[in-house]
Write a protein that holds these residues in place. Sequence first.
Motif, PDB file in Angstrom:
ATOM      1  N   PRO A  10       0.818  -1.214   0.000  1.00 38.03           N
ATOM      2  CA  PRO A  10       0.000   0.000   0.000  1.00 38.03           C
ATOM      3  C   PRO A  10       0.853   1.266   0.000  1.00 38.03           C
ATOM      4  O   PRO A  10       1.971   1.283   0.509  1.00 38.03           O
ATOM      5  N   THR A  11       0.321   2.327  -0.594  1.00 41.00           N
ATOM      6  CA  THR A  11       0.971   3.631  -0.634  1.00 41.00           C
ATOM      7  C   THR A  11      -0.109   4.699  -0.567  1.00 41.00           C
ATOM      8  O   THR A  11      -1.203   4.497  -1.111  1.00 41.00           O
ATOM      9  N   VAL A  12       0.166   5.831   0.074  1.00 35.69           N
ATOM     10  CA  VAL A  12      -0.817   6.910   0.208  1.00 35.69           C
ATOM     11  C   VAL A  12      -0.328   8.143  -0.539  1.00 35.69           C
ATOM     12  O   VAL A  12       0.861   8.480  -0.493  1.00 35.69           O
ATOM     13  N   ASP A  13      -1.243   8.821  -1.242  1.00 31.25           N
ATOM     14  CA  ASP A  13      -0.870  10.051  -1.939  1.00 31.25           C
ATOM     15  C   ASP A  13      -1.226  11.277  -1.107  1.00 31.25           C
ATOM     16  O   ASP A  13      -1.730  11.163   0.021  1.00 31.25           O
ATOM     17  N   SER A  14      -0.975  12.476  -1.659  1.00 30.84           N
ATOM     18  CA  SER A  14      -1.129  13.705  -0.888  1.00 30.84           C
ATOM     19  C   SER A  14      -2.584  14.064  -0.613  1.00 30.84           C
ATOM     20  O   SER A  14      -2.854  14.930   0.233  1.00 30.84           O
ATOM     21  N   GLU A  15      -3.528  13.432  -1.307  1.00 28.53           N
ATOM     22  CA  GLU A  15      -4.941  13.623  -1.000  1.00 28.53           C
ATOM     23  C   GLU A  15      -5.440  12.615   0.026  1.00 28.53           C
ATOM     24  O   GLU A  15      -6.626  12.622   0.368  1.00 28.53           O
ATOM     25  N   GLY A  16      -4.556  11.755   0.493  1.00 24.54           N
ATOM     26  CA  GLY A  16      -4.949  10.745   1.471  1.00 24.54           C
ATOM     27  C   GLY A  16      -5.557   9.513   0.852  1.00 24.54           C
ATOM     28  O   GLY A  16      -6.091   8.656   1.577  1.00 24.54           O
ATOM     29  N   CYS A  17      -5.471   9.389  -0.464  1.00 25.50           N
ATOM     30  CA  CYS A  17      -6.018   8.200  -1.129  1.00 25.50           C
ATOM     31  C   CYS A  17      -5.002   7.056  -1.063  1.00 25.50           C
ATOM     32  O   CYS A  17      -3.790   7.279  -1.165  1.00 25.50           O
ATOM     33  N   LEU A  18      -5.515   5.852  -0.895  1.00 30.55           N
ATOM     34  CA  LEU A  18      -4.678   4.671  -0.726  1.00 30.55           C
ATOM     35  C   LEU A  18      -4.545   3.938  -2.051  1.00 30.55           C
ATOM     36  O   LEU A  18      -5.536   3.586  -2.683  1.00 30.55           O
ATOM     37  N   TRP A  19      -3.290   3.691  -2.453  1.00 29.54           N
ATOM     38  CA  TRP A  19      -2.984   2.918  -3.649  1.00 29.54           C
ATOM     39  C   TRP A  19      -2.598   1.511  -3.221  1.00 29.54           C
ATOM     40  O   TRP A  19      -1.728   1.334  -2.366  1.00 29.54           O
ATOM     41  N   ILE A  20      -3.235   0.510  -3.830  1.00 30.66           N
ATOM     42  CA  ILE A  20      -2.962  -0.880  -3.500  1.00 30.66           C
ATOM     43  C   ILE A  20      -2.561  -1.625  -4.765  1.00 30.66           C
ATOM     44  O   ILE A  20      -3.304  -1.659  -5.749  1.00 30.66           O
ATOM     45  N   ALA A  21      -1.364  -2.217  -4.739  1.00 34.45           N
ATOM     46  CA  ALA A  21      -0.941  -3.080  -5.840  1.00 34.45           C
ATOM     47  C   ALA A  21      -1.620  -4.436  -5.687  1.00 34.45           C
ATOM     48  O   ALA A  21      -1.852  -4.904  -4.570  1.00 34.45           O
ATOM     49  N   LEU A  22      -1.931  -5.070  -6.808  1.00 33.07           N
ATOM     50  CA  LEU A  22      -2.650  -6.345  -6.800  1.00 33.07           C
ATOM     51  C   LEU A  22      -1.778  -7.451  -7.388  1.00 33.07           C
ATOM     52  O   LEU A  22      -1.481  -7.455  -8.587  1.00 33.07           O
ATOM     53  N   PHE A  23      -1.344  -8.362  -6.537  1.00 31.73           N
ATOM     54  CA  PHE A  23      -0.553  -9.511  -6.983  1.00 31.73           C
ATOM     55  C   PHE A  23      -1.516 -10.526  -7.604  1.00 31.73           C
ATOM     56  O   PHE A  23      -2.447 -11.001  -6.953  1.00 31.73           O
ATOM     57  N   GLY A  24      -1.316 -10.822  -8.877  1.00 31.66           N
ATOM     58  CA  GLY A  24      -2.260 -11.670  -9.590  1.00 31.66           C
ATOM     59  C   GLY A  24      -3.496 -10.934 -10.048  1.00 31.66           C
ATOM     60  O   GLY A  24      -4.427 -11.538 -10.589  1.00 31.66           O
ATOM     61  N   GLY A  25      -3.501  -9.624  -9.882  1.00 26.96           N
ATOM     62  CA  GLY A  25      -4.679  -8.817 -10.214  1.00 26.96           C
ATOM     63  C   GLY A  25      -4.481  -7.859 -11.364  1.00 26.96           C
ATOM     64  O   GLY A  25      -5.360  -7.049 -11.658  1.00 26.96           O
ATOM     65  N   TRP A  26      -3.296  -7.876 -12.012  1.00 25.25           N
ATOM     66  CA  TRP A  26      -3.035  -7.117 -13.237  1.00 25.25           C
ATOM     67  C   TRP A  26      -3.149  -5.609 -13.065  1.00 25.25           C
ATOM     68  O   TRP A  26      -3.506  -4.899 -13.994  1.00 25.25           O
ATOM     69  N   GLY A  27      -2.846  -5.094 -11.883  1.00 32.06           N
ATOM     70  CA  GLY A  27      -2.904  -3.651 -11.792  1.00 32.06           C
ATOM     71  C   GLY A  27      -2.835  -3.091 -10.391  1.00 32.06           C
ATOM     72  O   GLY A  27      -2.442  -3.754  -9.433  1.00 32.06           O
ATOM     73  N   VAL A  28      -3.262  -1.817 -10.302  1.00 24.19           N
ATOM     74  CA  VAL A  28      -3.219  -1.043  -9.071  1.00 24.19           C
ATOM     75  C   VAL A  28      -4.559  -0.371  -8.873  1.00 24.19           C
ATOM     76  O   VAL A  28      -5.169   0.117  -9.831  1.00 24.19           O
ATOM     77  N   ARG A  29      -5.034  -0.361  -7.630  1.00 24.51           N
ATOM     78  CA  ARG A  29      -6.269   0.338  -7.296  1.00 24.51           C
ATOM     79  C   ARG A  29      -5.973   1.584  -6.466  1.00 24.51           C
ATOM     80  O   ARG A  29      -5.024   1.605  -5.686  1.00 24.51           O
ATOM     81  N   ARG A  30      -6.844   2.591  -6.619  1.00 27.09           N
ATOM     82  CA  ARG A  30      -6.778   3.806  -5.789  1.00 27.09           C
ATOM     83  C   ARG A  30      -8.111   3.965  -5.072  1.00 27.09           C
ATOM     84  O   ARG A  30      -9.179   3.998  -5.701  1.00 27.09           O
ATOM     85  N   TYR A  31      -8.025   4.051  -3.735  1.00 24.36           N
ATOM     86  CA  TYR A  31      -9.212   4.189  -2.898  1.00 24.36           C
ATOM     87  C   TYR A  31      -9.238   5.562  -2.231  1.00 24.36           C
ATOM     88  O   TYR A  31      -8.185   6.104  -1.856  1.00 24.36           O
ATOM     89  N   SER A  32     -10.437   6.099  -2.041  1.00 19.90           N
ATOM     90  CA  SER A  32     -10.583   7.332  -1.275  1.00 19.90           C
ATOM     91  C   SER A  32     -10.334   7.034   0.204  1.00 19.90           C
ATOM     92  O   SER A  32     -10.354   5.870   0.621  1.00 19.90           O
ATOM     93  N   PRO A  33     -10.114   8.065   1.030  1.00 19.82           N
ATOM     94  CA  PRO A  33      -9.945   7.818   2.469  1.00 19.82           C
ATOM     95  C   PRO A  33     -11.158   7.148   3.111  1.00 19.82           C
ATOM     96  O   PRO A  33     -11.031   6.539   4.177  1.00 19.82           O
ATOM     97  N   ALA A  34     -12.311   7.231   2.450  1.00 19.78           N
ATOM     98  CA  ALA A  34     -13.517   6.590   2.965  1.00 19.78           C
ATOM     99  C   ALA A  34     -13.651   5.141   2.509  1.00 19.78           C
ATOM    100  O   ALA A  34     -14.611   4.453   2.863  1.00 19.78           O
ATOM    101  N   GLY A  35     -12.699   4.668   1.691  1.00 23.43           N
ATOM    102  CA  GLY A  35     -12.741   3.281   1.239  1.00 23.43           C
ATOM    103  C   GLY A  35     -13.458   3.081  -0.082  1.00 23.43           C
ATOM    104  O   GLY A  35     -13.690   1.941  -0.495  1.00 23.43           O
ATOM    105  N   GLU A  36     -13.773   4.160  -0.783  1.00 22.77           N
ATOM    106  CA  GLU A  36     -14.441   4.055  -2.090  1.00 22.77           C
ATOM    107  C   GLU A  36     -13.405   3.808  -3.181  1.00 22.77           C
ATOM    108  O   GLU A  36     -12.385   4.507  -3.253  1.00 22.77           O
ATOM    109  N   LEU A  37     -13.647   2.818  -4.030  1.00 18.67           N
ATOM    110  CA  LEU A  37     -12.749   2.543  -5.145  1.00 18.67           C
ATOM    111  C   LEU A  37     -12.901   3.646  -6.190  1.00 18.67           C
ATOM    112  O   LEU A  37     -13.972   3.851  -6.748  1.00 18.67           O
TER     113      LEU A  37
END
Length: 293
Positions: A200-227
């Motif tokens: 996991p990594t967090v950006d300056s807006e507080g959004c969480l970036w999650i790398a996906l092993f076996g998932g072909w990419g990266v997700r970005r979530y809001s601080p509230a947990g919204e994809l």
Amino acid sequence: MMRGAPAVVCSVGAMLGEGPCWSVADRMLWFVDIKRAQVHRFNPATDALESWAAPAQPGWILPVDDGTLMTGLDTGLHRFDPLGGTFDLIIEVEPDVPDNRLNDATVDQAGRLWFGSMDDKEAAPTGQVYRLDRGALARADIAPVTITNGPAFSPDGATLYHVDTLARTIHAFDVAPDGSLKGHRIFARIAPDDGYPDGPTVDSEGCLWIALFGGWGVRRYSPAGELLEFIRFPVANVTKVAFGGDDLRTAYTTTARKGLSPAALIEQPHAGDLFSFGVDVPGLAMTAISIGH
């Protein structure tokens, strides 16, 4: 949010590329190949890659406030000197759990190092999360799991995100000023068809970036947990994002060949390479580990 598709910036062919960390001081990206026991430094200005052999599997490498580097090996926390290529032991971690290794790490805004351990055989729930506070090592109040990833912190340092990879669950905790944790809740869950949540990594807006092993990419979530976003990669095993460049708007991303069949490797020739893509919202500069004076 994204400016351009992910592209290979360095052909590494890592078995298990992990732990990317942008060094503001020298404008280079450090990362590791855990399974090949290598530490790498990539210079985007010249496209040059330097590599060092580690004496054991390195999970991560991070800056220290005295200008040195610290890395987490199977055997514990070490100072790394790139000039001599030496790894000097500072603190043993879990010497009584020989099947464990150190996996992922970060530094909070107070300069405390947080890192996790995991069962190298990926079978037993022996992974713990630790906090190094100016030389004092303590176990964090997080339940043991088989594979820990993270942690990561919100920009204000008030929230810690912890990944239980095999359970496909991202947890959140409130962080007290002394580093103690409370207010545990589930931040997000990853469906089985979408791979395993990795670094996991967090950006300056507080959004969480999650790398996906076996998932072909990266997700970005809001601080509230919204994809909010999914960035697709041409390789299945994406392991972690680090924001770099002078404006921290380049997302450097490690990947892995581990677990891919010969046929899959033919279809994914860039598995294990280092990728990058541009983002509109910058990341956060990595705080150096405070060792106290």
